[in-house]
Design an enzyme around this catalytic site. Structure first.
Site, short mmCIF file in Angstrom:
data_model
loop_
_atom_site.label_atom_id
_atom_site.label_comp_id
_atom_site.label_asym_id
_atom_site.label_seq_id
_atom_site.Cartn_x
_atom_site.Cartn_y
_atom_site.Cartn_z
N ASP A 141 0.74 -1.20 0.07
CA ASP A 141 -0.14 0.24 0.00
C ASP A 141 0.77 1.23 0.08
O ASP A 141 2.04 1.35 0.33
CB ASP A 141 -0.83 0.06 1.31
CG ASP A 141 -1.83 -1.15 1.45
OD1 ASP A 141 -1.92 -1.78 0.63
OD2 ASP A 141 -1.88 -1.37 2.67
N1 URA Z 1 -0.84 -6.11 4.11
C1 URA Z 1 -1.34 -4.58 3.97
O1 URA Z 1 -2.40 -4.35 4.63
N2 URA Z 1 -0.75 -3.88 3.30
C2 URA Z 1 0.32 -4.06 2.48
O2 URA Z 1 0.94 -3.20 2.04
C3 URA Z 1 0.97 -5.34 2.51
C4 URA Z 1 0.21 -6.30 3.36
#
Ligand code: URA
Length: 241
Positions: A106
């Site tokens: 993310d």
């Molecule tokens: N899980 C998440 O919530 N975000 C990420 O970027 C990777 C794994």
């Protein structure tokens, strides 16, 4: 089949042997062989058919494939381009050859991200059936109870189904080490939220066998041949050596 020949010096530089100047010195010193013959300065190689050795050790993977690990900072998105013009992880790496992130973090998530032009390894590392471990450190709101930790471990009901069992350790009351092998969208954040402890900071610290505590946010380095091999083993379900 053969493809566009590339300069040997560039092959070595991309593989992390040093600057192009240093790579020329390595070639000039007679340490590099192409198809068993000592290479010459300025030589080009066909990446699909040539085998390259440095100091007697084969490069081992196609010479035109490159593999990097980036410590992704928060605020940078992990797609190759963004219609809204936000900075992307690809902007942090050399442009040539073009590489793509292996899976996604993310925008707010930090930590290790592999980028490569090797579509086969990308497929293996991202396909759920290969189940490569990904380890995260999650700073969460509140202090999860034993039952919340158990729920995270055993499987959490999310709107796209129950999560697979995870390894979860509380390093501190509000700091969790979470190892998952699925790659669902925002999975760790949604798991923690579902048990009442939203994530305030999330950092990926391991992909399969790959770790790195030396890279500052935004820094990257080429993977070593050993790391590439171990990722290939991990994605094939074979434990590293
Ligand atoms: N899980 C998440 O919530 N975000 C990420 O970027 C990777 C794994």
């Amino acid at each position: 089949m053969s493809s566009e020949p590339i300069r040997l010096q560039k092959v070595l530089a991309l593989r992390g042997f040093g600057s192009r100047r240093v790579c020329d010195d390595i070639i000039a010193a007679g340490r590099v062989k192409v198809d068993g013959k000592v290479a010459l300065l300025g030589q080009r190689v066909d990446p699909e058919t040539c085998s390259v050795e440095v100091d007697g050790a084969p490069l081992g993977v196609r010479p035109d494939y490159v593999y990097f690990v980036l410590n992704k900072p928060a605020g940078v998105i992990s797609t190759a381009s963004d219609p809204q013009g936000r900075p992307t992880v690809v902007d942090l790496l050399p442009r040539d050859p073009r590489v793509f992130p292996v899976g996604r973090l993310d925008a707010d998530t930090e930590g290790l991200l592999i980028l490569t032009n090797d579509g086969g390894l990308t497929h293996h590392l991202t396909h759920p059936s290969f189940g490569v471990d990904k380890e995260y450190l999650a700073l969460v709101d509140g202090n999860p109870s034993r039952s919340a930790l158990r729920e995270l471990r055993e499987g959490v009901e999310l709107d796209d189904g129950v999560t697979a069992p995870a390894r979860v350790t509380a390093i501190e009351p509000n700091l969790l080490r979470i190892v998952i092998h699925e790659g669902r969208n925002r999975q760790v954040r949604r798991m923690c939220e579902a048990v009442g402890h939203p994530v305030s900071r999330l950092v990926r610290t391991r992909i399969g066998t790959l770790t790195d505590t030396t890279l500052a946010p935004g820094e990257w380095r080429p993977l070593t041949l050993e790391e590439i091999r171990e990722l290939e083993f991990a994605s094939a379900g074979i434990p590293g050596r």
